[in-house]
Design a protein around this motif. Structure first.
Motif, PDB file in Angstrom:
ATOM      1  N   SER A  89      48.091  87.866  11.608  1.00 18.35           N
ATOM      2  CA  SER A  89      48.708  88.541  12.748  1.00 18.35           C
ATOM      3  C   SER A  89      49.843  87.724  13.324  1.00 18.35           C
ATOM      4  N   SER A  90      50.809  88.415  13.880  1.00 19.85           N
ATOM      5  CA  SER A  90      51.873  87.864  14.713  1.00 19.85           C
ATOM      6  C   SER A  90      52.604  89.048  15.313  1.00 19.85           C
ATOM      7  N   ARG A  91      53.664  88.789  16.061  1.00 20.95           N
ATOM      8  CA  ARG A  91      54.423  89.886  16.644  1.00 20.95           C
ATOM      9  C   ARG A  91      55.360  90.544  15.632  1.00 20.95           C
ATOM     10  N   LYS A  92      55.786  89.811  14.607  1.00 19.92           N
ATOM     11  CA  LYS A  92      56.828  90.281  13.694  1.00 19.92           C
ATOM     12  C   LYS A  92      56.219  90.924  12.454  1.00 19.92           C
ATOM     13  N   VAL A  93      56.288  92.242  12.397  1.00 21.15           N
ATOM     14  CA  VAL A  93      55.665  92.994  11.307  1.00 21.15           C
ATOM     15  C   VAL A  93      56.324  92.683   9.972  1.00 21.15           C
ATOM     16  N   LEU A  96      55.036  89.459   8.594  1.00 17.04           N
ATOM     17  CA  LEU A  96      53.649  89.624   8.172  1.00 17.04           C
ATOM     18  C   LEU A  96      53.551  90.342   6.825  1.00 17.04           C
ATOM     19  N   LYS A  97      54.320  91.421   6.680  1.00 14.81           N
ATOM     20  CA  LYS A  97      54.262  92.185   5.437  1.00 14.81           C
ATOM     21  C   LYS A  97      54.743  91.361   4.253  1.00 14.81           C
ATOM     22  N   GLN A 115      49.861  93.588  13.382  1.00 17.36           N
ATOM     23  CA  GLN A 115      50.730  93.162  14.475  1.00 17.36           C
ATOM     24  C   GLN A 115      49.900  92.862  15.719  1.00 17.36           C
ATOM     25  N   CYS A 116      50.236  91.756  16.373  1.00 16.53           N
ATOM     26  CA  CYS A 116      49.503  91.381  17.587  1.00 16.53           C
ATOM     27  C   CYS A 116      50.323  90.412  18.412  1.00 16.53           C
ATOM     28  N   ASP A 117      50.427  90.669  19.689  1.00 17.99           N
ATOM     29  CA  ASP A 117      50.990  89.727  20.647  1.00 17.99           C
ATOM     30  C   ASP A 117      49.809  89.116  21.393  1.00 17.99           C
ATOM     31  N   SER A 123      47.005  94.323  23.377  1.00 14.14           N
ATOM     32  CA  SER A 123      47.458  94.141  21.999  1.00 14.14           C
ATOM     33  C   SER A 123      46.383  93.443  21.177  1.00 14.14           C
ATOM     34  N   ALA A 127      44.398  94.937  17.957  1.00 17.64           N
ATOM     35  CA  ALA A 127      44.432  94.201  16.688  1.00 17.64           C
ATOM     36  C   ALA A 127      43.027  93.948  16.164  1.00 17.64           C
TER      37      ALA A 127
END
Length: 335
Positions: A89-93, A96-97, A115-117, A123, A127
């Motif tokens: 997880s992170s904010r930037k999809v 991550l992909k 995705q997760c903040d 959020s 997640a």
């Protein structure tokens, strides 16, 4: 704040290269640190392979925050190579992909981008719900997401302080508590691991929000290790010293001056590598470490004790100077 240098995920993002034959990082990090090593580093060469048996995490689910880059990505790769079904997880999809596809292509195991903040409880809740839906309740939780910046403390604004403590302390707490509550309801245990820093113990100028937040993370882990053991959960912490990654060091130390100073104060004579912290992380989260809980493990090549010792600067005294001092002492005793 405007003059602050922004750091992400401890020492930044690493450009990773992991051929999947249980020798991940066969080059990568070694290229970064070998030129500036102290002579004694030859005694402390890092191993370039996964430590545990190939199926050590077969059938297990791992959730890694900040898992798309740097240390988090390295830990994810190690867990996936040992059989774990991972979610990062992170904010930037997009990050991550890309990381998920890269790791899956090397290990053959599914990696889910979520995705997760971590600063936002809603959020985090969403997640965790997605994690349970796509992969199941986690057996391993790595709290690695972090933020940091360098700034004189007198220049810190309230927002600057809040930004770091929200990511590091609150983010860790939100993820841990949300997953923990779901595990308690499901009557399932898990191993939690937080990535902290050596200056959580000592404090450090110019990074006071990070030092304070990381100290809070360690207190949270020790508290829950005591309280939630009855639910089958373990909590441990790794305190890394400097682990070199291309992104951060190219921005923070383009001339190599800071790196040389760090190596001089590290008794093992070199910086750490991502595969080393990955090996320690997967061990602490494995069944081989089922009696380790509430531990805070310093991982720094001896840097902390080197800086802390009252007389450690005497290592700068040459052999000839020692001979002169010894002779003077003997002369003084003789008189």
């Amino acid at each position: 704040m405007a003059a602050a240098v922004v750091l992400r995920e401890r020492w930044g993002r690493a450009a990773l290269c992991f051929p999947f034959n249980r020798r991940f990082f066969s080059h990568g990090t070694k290229v970064l640190y070998e030129n500036n090593n102290a002579p004694q580093a030859a005694f402390f060469s890092p191993l370039q392979k996964v430590m545990l048996p190939a199926n050590a995490f077969q059938g297990k689910v791992a959730f890694i925050t900040g898992g798309g880059t740097g240390i988090g990505k390295g830990i994810t790769l190690a867990l996936s190579s040992l059989g774990a079904q991972c979610a990062i997880s992170s904010r930037k999809v997009d990050v991550l992909k890309q990381a998920s596809e890269e790791i899956s292509s090397k290990t053959g195991n599914k990696v889910y981008p979520i995705q997760c903040d971590v600063r936002d409880p809603d959020s985090v809740k969403n997640a965790v719900s997605e994690l349970i839906k796509v992969a199941g309740h986690p057996d391993v939780v790595i709290n690695n997401a972090a933020g940091n910046f360098i700034s004189p403390s007198e220049r810190l604004s309230a927002n600057a302080w809040k930004t770091i403590t929200d990511i590091v302390l609150n983010g860790n707490a939100f993820v841990t508590l949300e997953i923990g509550k779901e595990l308690i309801k499901a009557q399932k245990g898990a191993a939690f691991l937080a990535i902290s820093t050596i200056y959580a113990d000592s404090g450090s100028g110019f990074v006071s929000p990070s030092a304070s937040a990381k100290a809070g993370v360690e207190a949270l882990c020790k508290s829950l290790a005591s309280e939630w053991g009855k639910y089958g959960m373990r909590f441990n912490v790794i305190q890394p010293g400097p682990i070199k990654t291309k992104g951060a060091f190219s921005r923070l130390d383009p001339t190599g001056t800071f790196e040389k100073g760090m190596i001089q104060r590290i008794p093992c004579g070199r910086l750490g590598t991502i595969e080393e912290i990955a090996n320690l992380a997967v061990y602490l989260c494995s069944d081989y470490a089922s009696w380790i809980s509430g531990a805070v493990i310093r991982f720094d090549g001896g840097e902390y004790v080197s800086m802390a010792g009252e007389f450690n600067d005497l290592k700068k005294v040459t052999s000839e100077q020692w001979d002169m001092m010894t002779a003077m002492i003997k002369k003084t005793k003789g008189s």
